[in-house]
Enzyme design. Structure first.
Site, PDB file in Angstrom:
ATOM      1  CD  GLN A 156      -2.943   1.149   2.316  1.00  0.00           C
ATOM      2  OE1 GLN A 156      -3.848   0.460   2.366  1.00  0.00           O
ATOM      3  NE2 GLN A 156      -2.418   1.834   3.580  1.00  0.00           N
ATOM      4  CD  GLU A 200      -2.436   7.890   2.571  1.00  0.00           C
ATOM      5  OE1 GLU A 200      -1.153   7.718   2.593  1.00  0.00           O
ATOM      6  OE2 GLU A 200      -3.101   7.476   3.423  1.00  0.00           O
ATOM      7  CD  GLU A 281       1.110   1.395   9.106  1.00  0.00           C
ATOM      8  OE1 GLU A 281       1.702   2.545   9.116  1.00  0.00           O
ATOM      9  OE2 GLU A 281       0.143   2.015   8.909  1.00  0.00           O
ATOM     10  CG  ASP A 308      -3.534   1.445  10.931  1.00  0.00           C
ATOM     11  OD1 ASP A 308      -4.330   1.476  11.649  1.00  0.00           O
ATOM     12  OD2 ASP A 308      -3.453   1.658   9.668  1.00  0.00           O
ATOM     13  CE  LYS A 333      -4.444   5.173  10.005  1.00  0.00           C
ATOM     14  NZ  LYS A 333      -4.573   4.121   9.319  1.00  0.00           N
ATOM     15  NE  ARG A 362      -7.922   6.084   8.773  1.00  0.00           N
ATOM     16  CZ  ARG A 362      -8.688   5.160   9.206  1.00  0.00           C
ATOM     17  NH1 ARG A 362      -9.072   5.284  10.470  1.00  0.00           N
ATOM     18  NH2 ARG A 362      -8.737   4.212   8.591  1.00  0.00           N
ATOM     19  CB  SER A 363      -6.373   7.308   2.313  1.00  0.00           C
ATOM     20  OG  SER A 363      -7.594   6.608   2.800  1.00  0.00           O
ATOM     21  CE  LYS A 384       1.665   5.519   7.278  1.00  0.00           C
ATOM     22  NZ  LYS A 384       0.508   4.404   7.061  1.00  0.00           N
TER      23      LYS A 384
HETATM   24  P1  PGA Z   1      -6.774   4.569   5.490  1.00  0.00           P
HETATM   25  O1  PGA Z   1      -5.193   3.884   5.374  1.00  0.00           O
HETATM   26  O2  PGA Z   1      -6.492   5.900   5.943  1.00  0.00           O
HETATM   27  O3  PGA Z   1      -7.082   4.365   3.982  1.00  0.00           O
HETATM   28  O4  PGA Z   1      -7.458   3.494   6.140  1.00  0.00           O
HETATM   29  C1  PGA Z   1      -4.165   4.253   5.945  1.00  0.00           C
HETATM   30  C2  PGA Z   1      -3.405   3.436   6.311  1.00  0.00           C
HETATM   31  O5  PGA Z   1      -3.653   2.194   6.261  1.00  0.00           O
HETATM   32  O6  PGA Z   1      -2.329   3.519   7.571  1.00  0.00           O
HETATM   33 ZN    ZN Z   2      -1.634   1.493   7.659  1.00  0.00          ZN
END
Ligand code: PGA
Ligand code: ZN
Length: 415
Positions: A156, A200, A281, A308, A333, A362-363, A384
């Site tokens: 990812q 992102e 991660e 995460d 988060k 977050r994305s 991050k």
């Molecule tokens: P997400 O992904 O904000 O789309 O859930 C970010 C991550 O996995 O760190």
């Molecule tokens: Zn993550």
């Protein structure tokens, strides 16, 4: 200081992906105001608190109208007092009735209001009178997985982080250099590269994982020789998105490979060793505590093994992870749990248990800097947040402003 609430308002607005969220605004008796709109994820952990109430975004808007009555004349002198009231307003243990878009909207708007009214930076309202060292920025520069329609690399995120920056400014600006270098090298080496970026702002490539890592390492090496800042490289495997619960394999769509648990473990360990990775991660899916322990043991403490989806900023999961030594770092988060105080406590339990704390965007983000204050308040080790796109830059800018205003206290050292 006591803040008395006069009015709570909610408006349907949109996050950086164009998905609806709620902007919460709280006005105090003395005429001050605080605001926030919650972000949203795409590779969402199944143990995250629900973002929306049962009847969706319109339901969320109605709940804020209800909050206007509930909080009218409510006075608070700490963030915890306000957040306890949000919990009572919800009535359950995890914001199932009101959703975290509402709860976190209320919570951060209250923090914003209190810091405006008190004339103190938000990080001091949340964290007390601290003089924090700044976190290390860790930035997604090359992305794939769900954030790039599964048409790029299966990993990812490939992330970079400065290891010897003298200040946050030095850390952030050298990271931007790496980010630019990555696109230059992609233009040279990937004939299908069109300058495309993911949710992102990370570059998206059609090259293989192997070539992608080469490009990131070449970029890092060039920046090091130009500006003298050394970088580490990390990955977010977001393995819960790869895991197929039915067939119990990790599905790599792009490369067409399926890996069972043992194969996944060996694959991740090889990847880390081969590409000299210092941060990994979610190497495994969100239920595999023993797998995280095993990988941490095999990789040793020089590599951050970060949970995460495994932890979802949840205090009991973090405590379990600490006792099992399932990794050595945790992603924090705020919208995974839904209020500022619970997020604060979760990161404190992580750092007290010897885990590194990585405060993360977050994305789907919103145009608020509050996350930067949270990172300082919890004295996070890493921050991050991608290096570009307005909704991300505003968070880095906030740290730069704080650094300029109060003087640099240096940047954390982990390695
Ligand atoms: P997400 O992904 O904000 O789309 O859930 C970010 C991550 O996995 O760190
Ligand atoms: Zn993550």
């Amino acid at each position: 200081m006591e803040v008395k609430v006069r009015r709570v308002e909610g408006y349907i607005v949109f996050d950086s992906r164009g998905s609806p969220t709620i902007e919460v605004s709280i006005t105090s008796e003395r005429g001050f105001r605080g605001r926030f709109a919650s972000p949203s994820g795409k590779s969402v952990g199944k143990y995250e608190a629900p973002p929306l109430p049962k009847d969706g975004i319109l339901g969320a808007k109605k709940i804020v109208d209800e909050a206007n009555k509930y909080f009218h004349n409510f006075s608070f002198s700490t963030q915890a007092e306000f957040d306890d009231a949000i919990k009572r307003f919800d009535g359950g243990p995890r914001y199932e009735r009101i959703g975290t878009i509402v709860s976190l909207g209320l919570s951060f708007a209250a923090a914003d209001l209190a810091s405006n009214e008190g004339g103190i930076p938000m990080y001091k309202w949340i964290g007390g009178d601290i003089k924090p060292t700044f976190p290390i920025p860790i930035c997604n520069v090359l992305g794939g997985g769900k954030h790039a329609l599964n048409r790029s690399i299966d990993i990812q995120e490939i992330l970079v982080f400065p290891l010897n920056a003298r200040s946050y400014r030095d850390a952030y600006t050298s990271t931007l250099e790496v980010y630019r270098k990555v696109s230059e090298l992609l233009s040279d080496r990937d004939m299908f590269f069109t300058g495309g970026r993911n949710d992102e702002g990370a570059w998206v490539t059609t090259l293989t994982d192997e070539e992608a890592f080469d490009i990131v390492w070449d970029s890092v090496d060039r920046v090091r020789s130009e500006v003298g800042v050394k970088f580490g490289v990390g990955i977010d495997m977001a393995s819960s998105s790869l895991w197929d619960v039915e067939s119990k394999v990790y599905v790599y769509r792009r490369s067409g490979v399926n890996r069972d648990r043992e194969e996944q473990i060996e694959y991740v360990i090889d990847l880390v060793k081969k590409h000299n990775i210092q941060y990994v991660e979610d190497p495994l899916h969100e239920d595999d505590f023993p797998g995280f322990s095993y990988i941490r043991k095999r990789l040793g403490n020089k590599v951050l093994v970060v949970g995460d989806d495994l932890y979802v900023t949840n205090i009991s999961r973090i405590k379990l992870g600490i006792s099992e030594r399932a990794g050595n770092a945790v992603i924090i988060k705020p919208n995974q749990v839904g209020d500022v105080s619970t997020t604060f406590q979760a990161s404190k339990s992580a750092s007290e248990g010897g885990f590194k704390v990585v405060v993360s965007h977050r994305s789907g983000e919103t145009h608020y800097p509050h996350l930067a204050h949270l990172a300082l308040a919890v004295e996070a080790d890493m921050f991050k947040v991608s290096p570009v796109y307005g909704e991300r830059v505003i968070k880095h800018n906030e740290l730069l402003l704080i650094e300029d205003l109060y003087g640099s206290r240096g940047v954390k050292r982990i390695w």
